[in-house]
Every structure is written in C-alpha cells, then in structure tokens.
Design a protein around this motif. Structure first.
Motif, short mmCIF file in Angstrom:
data_model
loop_
_atom_site.label_atom_id
_atom_site.label_comp_id
_atom_site.label_asym_id
_atom_site.label_seq_id
_atom_site.Cartn_x
_atom_site.Cartn_y
_atom_site.Cartn_z
N LEU A 88 0.83 -1.21 0.00
CA LEU A 88 0.00 0.00 0.00
C LEU A 88 0.86 1.26 0.00
O LEU A 88 0.45 2.29 -0.55
CB LEU A 88 -0.94 0.01 1.21
N GLN A 94 -4.33 5.53 -5.00
CA GLN A 94 -4.56 6.36 -3.82
C GLN A 94 -4.60 5.49 -2.56
O GLN A 94 -4.73 4.28 -2.64
CB GLN A 94 -5.86 7.14 -3.94
N THR A 95 -4.51 6.14 -1.40
CA THR A 95 -4.50 5.40 -0.15
C THR A 95 -5.85 4.74 0.10
O THR A 95 -6.89 5.25 -0.33
CB THR A 95 -4.18 6.34 1.04
N ASP A 144 -7.50 -0.80 5.98
CA ASP A 144 -8.24 -0.98 4.74
C ASP A 144 -9.63 -1.55 5.03
O ASP A 144 -9.78 -2.72 5.35
CB ASP A 144 -7.48 -1.93 3.81
#
Length: 188
Positions: A88, A94-95, A144
């Motif tokens: 990641l 993108q995050t 996440d």
C-alpha cells in the motif's frame, strides 16, 4: 486450589519477574559478568519494590495443544499484513479507506482480552483504540475497510485469534472446550 499453592505461585511469579528483569538488564549492557548480574538483580529488585505490578487474576489453565497454531497464525497474520502495508505504501493508487470497526469479544478473562488486543496491535495496519470491558467490545482502527471482503477478512482474523487464545488460556471444567457462539459482528 490448595491454600499452599497460592503463595508458591506468587513466589514463582516474583522470581520469574526478577529473573526476566535481570536478563533485560544484561541484554542492555551487552556483557555477561558477575558485576552486571548483581547490578541487574539489584535494579530488578528495586523496580519490583518501587513499581509493583498489579495482580492480574488468572483463571483457567494453559492448554498446550492450540499454542503452536496460535503462534503460527499470529506470525502469519503479522507477516501477511506487513507485506500488505508495504504494498500500500509503494503502489501508485490512492490510499485505502480506513476506519474504526467494533468487535465483540467472547472472552471472560481479562488476560485473554489483553493478549488479544496486543496481538491485534502487532498486526500492521491495525490499532486497538478502546476496550470496553463492561460491554465486551473492542474498537479497532483498520487500515483498509474499502471493501466488504477486506472487512470480512479482518473479522475472520480477529475471530480466529480470539478463538485460539481462548482455547489456549481459558479452559473451564469441560474437555475438550466448546463455547457458545459469539455475538454477531457489527461495524461502525
């Protein structure tokens, strides 16, 4: 538990803490000598007298059979999530969406609850924010939560770790141990 077993256990725990603190002292100095061992024992005794740890009521017994699975599962989840966090960090997208999830605990032991929270904190990308012992709820920040699959995987991981901890450290009178089903997971 017999009347004499309590003091024996307390003495064993105190000696274990004294030895552990002395080993830490020796590791910090990096030199095994008589002076360092005696100094470590003195510092350890001073710490134990000046900063006593509260007594944690421990119920149940250690069941060694699920312990290897617990160790392997913990190591696997820590490695897997470390690789996911590294990916990641370097991927061009993108995050991910992060959030706080509420997890209901099925344990009756404060020790197991603390060990569970510690294991969750060791997994990169997760952090225990709050433990509500009265309601048996743990709030965990998860890196996440952008998909149902990621949330489901988190809940499966937490349930497996909790189940293994309960099987390892909480064993009531029955053998083998069986638990009633846990309350449903609710996300927030």
């Amino acid at each position: 538990m017999s009347a004499e077993r309590g003091p024996v256990r307390d003495t064993t725990v105190r000696v274990g803490i004294l030895v552990w603190l002395t080993v830490v002292w020796l590791a910090l100095w990096g030199d095994l000598s008589i002076a360092n061992v005696l100094g470590g024992l003195a510092v350890a005794a001073l710490i134990m007298v000046a900063l006593p740890l509260p007594r944690v009521p421990v119920s149940g017994r250690l069941n060694p059979f699920p312990l290897p699975e617990l160790i392997l599962a913990s190591a696997y989840y820590a490695l897997e999530s470390s690789l996911q966090v590294a990916w990641l960090a370097i991927r061009p997208k993108q995050t991910p969406v992060s959030g706080v999830l509420r997890v209901y605990s099925g344990t009756r032991s404060d020790l197991v609850l603390v060990l569970w929270a510690d294991l969750l904190n060791l997994i990169p990308g997760t952090m225990v924010l709050e433990i509500d012992r009265r309601r048996c709820v743990v709030y965990v920040h998860v890196l996440d939560v952008g998909s149902d699959a990621a949330v489901d995987k988190f809940f499966r991981t937490t349930r497996r770790l909790e189940r293994l901890l309960i099987e390892t450290f909480e064993r009531p009178t029955g053998w083998p141990y069986s638990r009633p089903p846990s309350p449903p997971e609710v996300t927030s």
